[in-house]
Design a protein around this motif. Structure first.
Motif, mmCIF file in Angstrom:
data_model
loop_
_atom_site.group_PDB
_atom_site.id
_atom_site.type_symbol
_atom_site.label_atom_id
_atom_site.label_comp_id
_atom_site.label_asym_id
_atom_site.label_seq_id
_atom_site.Cartn_x
_atom_site.Cartn_y
_atom_site.Cartn_z
ATOM 1 N N SER A 176 0.826 -1.199 0.000
ATOM 2 C CA SER A 176 0.000 0.000 0.000
ATOM 3 C C SER A 176 0.865 1.256 0.000
ATOM 4 O O SER A 176 0.574 2.234 -0.702
ATOM 5 C CB SER A 176 -0.921 -0.012 1.226
ATOM 6 O OG SER A 176 -1.841 1.044 1.186
ATOM 7 N N ARG A 177 1.932 1.236 0.742
ATOM 8 C CA ARG A 177 2.856 2.365 0.776
ATOM 9 C C ARG A 177 3.568 2.522 -0.565
ATOM 10 O O ARG A 177 3.760 3.633 -1.062
ATOM 11 C CB ARG A 177 3.879 2.169 1.900
ATOM 12 C CG ARG A 177 3.263 2.092 3.299
ATOM 13 C CD ARG A 177 4.291 1.667 4.330
ATOM 14 N NE ARG A 177 5.363 2.646 4.462
ATOM 15 C CZ ARG A 177 6.588 2.348 4.873
ATOM 16 N NH1 ARG A 177 6.921 1.095 5.180
ATOM 17 N NH2 ARG A 177 7.496 3.299 4.980
ATOM 18 N N PHE A 178 3.956 1.396 -1.159
ATOM 19 C CA PHE A 178 4.636 1.420 -2.452
ATOM 20 C C PHE A 178 3.726 2.011 -3.519
ATOM 21 O O PHE A 178 4.145 2.823 -4.342
ATOM 22 C CB PHE A 178 5.045 -0.009 -2.824
ATOM 23 C CG PHE A 178 6.149 -0.101 -3.842
ATOM 24 C CD1 PHE A 178 7.471 -0.225 -3.456
ATOM 25 C CD2 PHE A 178 5.857 -0.089 -5.191
ATOM 26 C CE1 PHE A 178 8.489 -0.314 -4.391
ATOM 27 C CE2 PHE A 178 6.855 -0.181 -6.144
ATOM 28 C CZ PHE A 178 8.180 -0.292 -5.747
ATOM 29 N N ALA A 179 2.440 1.610 -3.511
ATOM 30 C CA ALA A 179 1.480 2.123 -4.487
ATOM 31 C C ALA A 179 1.228 3.609 -4.277
ATOM 32 O O ALA A 179 1.119 4.379 -5.237
ATOM 33 C CB ALA A 179 0.173 1.338 -4.380
ATOM 34 N N ALA A 180 1.130 4.041 -3.024
ATOM 35 C CA ALA A 180 0.891 5.452 -2.734
ATOM 36 C C ALA A 180 2.038 6.317 -3.233
ATOM 37 O O ALA A 180 1.827 7.406 -3.776
ATOM 38 C CB ALA A 180 0.690 5.649 -1.236
ATOM 39 N N PHE A 181 3.255 5.842 -3.057
ATOM 40 C CA PHE A 181 4.414 6.589 -3.556
ATOM 41 C C PHE A 181 4.293 6.798 -5.060
ATOM 42 O O PHE A 181 4.527 7.897 -5.572
ATOM 43 C CB PHE A 181 5.706 5.839 -3.224
ATOM 44 C CG PHE A 181 6.949 6.543 -3.708
ATOM 45 C CD1 PHE A 181 7.603 7.441 -2.885
ATOM 46 C CD2 PHE A 181 7.449 6.311 -4.981
ATOM 47 C CE1 PHE A 181 8.742 8.107 -3.325
ATOM 48 C CE2 PHE A 181 8.583 6.968 -5.428
ATOM 49 C CZ PHE A 181 9.239 7.865 -4.595
ATOM 50 N N SER A 182 3.912 5.743 -5.789
ATOM 51 C CA SER A 182 3.845 5.838 -7.248
ATOM 52 C C SER A 182 2.773 6.814 -7.707
ATOM 53 O O SER A 182 2.926 7.472 -8.743
ATOM 54 C CB SER A 182 3.599 4.454 -7.856
ATOM 55 O OG SER A 182 2.247 4.053 -7.701
ATOM 56 N N ALA A 183 1.666 6.911 -6.970
ATOM 57 C CA ALA A 183 0.562 7.779 -7.373
ATOM 58 C C ALA A 183 0.898 9.259 -7.235
ATOM 59 O O ALA A 183 0.166 10.113 -7.733
ATOM 60 C CB ALA A 183 -0.683 7.454 -6.552
ATOM 61 N N GLN A 184 2.012 9.567 -6.586
ATOM 62 C CA GLN A 184 2.422 10.962 -6.422
ATOM 63 C C GLN A 184 3.271 11.462 -7.592
ATOM 64 O O GLN A 184 3.687 12.622 -7.605
ATOM 65 C CB GLN A 184 3.233 11.113 -5.129
ATOM 66 C CG GLN A 184 2.450 10.803 -3.875
ATOM 67 C CD GLN A 184 3.321 10.867 -2.637
ATOM 68 O OE1 GLN A 184 3.268 11.818 -1.881
ATOM 69 N NE2 GLN A 184 4.139 9.850 -2.445
ATOM 70 N N ARG A 185 3.497 10.581 -8.582
ATOM 71 C CA ARG A 185 4.367 10.930 -9.709
ATOM 72 C C ARG A 185 3.724 10.500 -11.016
ATOM 73 O O ARG A 185 2.899 9.601 -11.036
ATOM 74 C CB ARG A 185 5.740 10.265 -9.534
ATOM 75 C CG ARG A 185 6.533 10.899 -8.414
ATOM 76 C CD ARG A 185 7.561 9.958 -7.816
ATOM 77 N NE ARG A 185 8.330 10.654 -6.786
ATOM 78 C CZ ARG A 185 7.896 10.877 -5.552
ATOM 79 N NH1 ARG A 185 6.699 10.466 -5.178
ATOM 80 N NH2 ARG A 185 8.649 11.521 -4.676
#
Length: 315
Positions: free
Chosen positions: A283-292
């Motif tokens: 979930s953290r990995f996916a959230a990071f990607s959604a910021q870029r």
């Protein structure tokens, strides 16, 4: 890819080049809009998940196909850079898969996919890698290669099978029932449920009920992704559900965030984490990607930079 590969995660799936167009909103039928930017980036659900697994720390290999056009090098670029074993990726005469992605200012995306070489990853091509599939601790499948290739891969899998049936295509129900876990969003969950309930239309249901019905239909474990609301997990006792929150972020582009989640989940499970622990880091990995912007280009290169989830501090 040789039979001696020591990959922790083996991804069998699609490789594309993504043509990403940034626009204020998605056009209506017959409407022309001015776009603000365009980029050519590596993509494809299989390749996205393989890159995510590798960047989340797993030794990763991939089986699939690209064409002989210039897009093939784009499709493979970040996988090569991140050390993904590409010996199972064939170069076939013709075009590489292509996805046209429109991203609106509110971070929502719409995607058109031309399969290209991915359409050739059928039973025969997958069967050629039967030994590698059987030796892999974790095998990851999606819905962007032919049904026959998916079913053949599942037949040879002796490790843990992660099935992200996206897009949802008709497959042998035995493949779905072998998934551990089945990773789907709400829309996909309803369509998969139709396949497991003799083709009857699944009524619109709230997420918890969808998970419970999938488990009741015989699916070993389920991860239902809910975007900004996190995910719901079920394994073991069918009636027990666990909610995993999403990290609070300002989303820029959700393209590939689901693949980031699935790839990182696979890496966690391959490392021996339980489903809940693996899903929290995913979930953290996916959230990071959604910021870029973009899919693979947005994936984290270091676990130190991942946003925290609400609740107890991450270990």
């Amino acid at each position: 890819m040789s039979a001696e590969t020591d990959a922790d995660v083996l991804v069998i799936g699609s490789l594309n080049t993504d043509l990403v167009i940034r626009a204020p909103r998605h056009p209506l039928p017959g409407e022309t809009l001015h776009a603000s930017a365009v980029s050519t980036l590596p993509g494809g659900k299989g390749a996205n998940q393989a890159l995510a697994a590798a960047r989340a720390g797993a030794r990763t290999a991939m089986i699939g196909a690209v064409g002989t056009d210039e897009n093939a090098q784009v499709a493979l670029s970040l996988l090569r850079e991140s050390g993904v074993d590409l010996r199972g990726v064939d170069a076939l005469e013709g075009p590489t898969g292509l996805a046209v992605v429109t991203v609106s200012d509110d971070a929502e995306n719409s995607i058109l996919v031309v399969s290209g070489a991915n359409a050739e990853v059928g039973a025969d091509r997958v069967r050629a890698h039967a030994e590698q599939i059987a030796a892999a601790p974790v095998v990851v499948l999606q819905g962007e290669i032919p049904r026959e290739g998916i079913e053949e891969a599942a037949r040879h899998c002796t490790g843990r099978l992660i099935l992200n049936l996206a897009p949802v295509i008709a497959v042998d129900p035995a493949v779905i029932l072998a998934a551990d876990p089945l990773v789907v969003n709400e829309h996909e969950a309803a369509l998969v449920l139709e396949q497991l309930t003799t083709g009857q239309d699944a009524p619109a249901e709230e997420p918890r009920r969808l998970v419970q019905r999938l488990r009741a239909a015989g699916v070993r474990s389920v991860v239902l992704t809910l975007g900004a609301e996190g995910s719901l997990l079920s394994e073991g006792e069918p009636g027990v559900l666990v909610a995993v929150p999403a990290a609070p972020i300002d989303a820029v582009d959700t393209t590939g965030a689901g693949d980031a989640f699935t790839g990182a989940l696979a890496a966690g499970l391959a490392a021996g984490q339980g489903l809940r622990e693996a899903a929290r880091r995913a979930s953290r990995f996916a959230a990071f990607s959604a910021q870029r912007l973009g899919a693979q280009s947005s994936y984290s290169r270091s676990g130190d930079e991942l946003p925290a989830l609400p609740g107890p501090a991450e270990g």
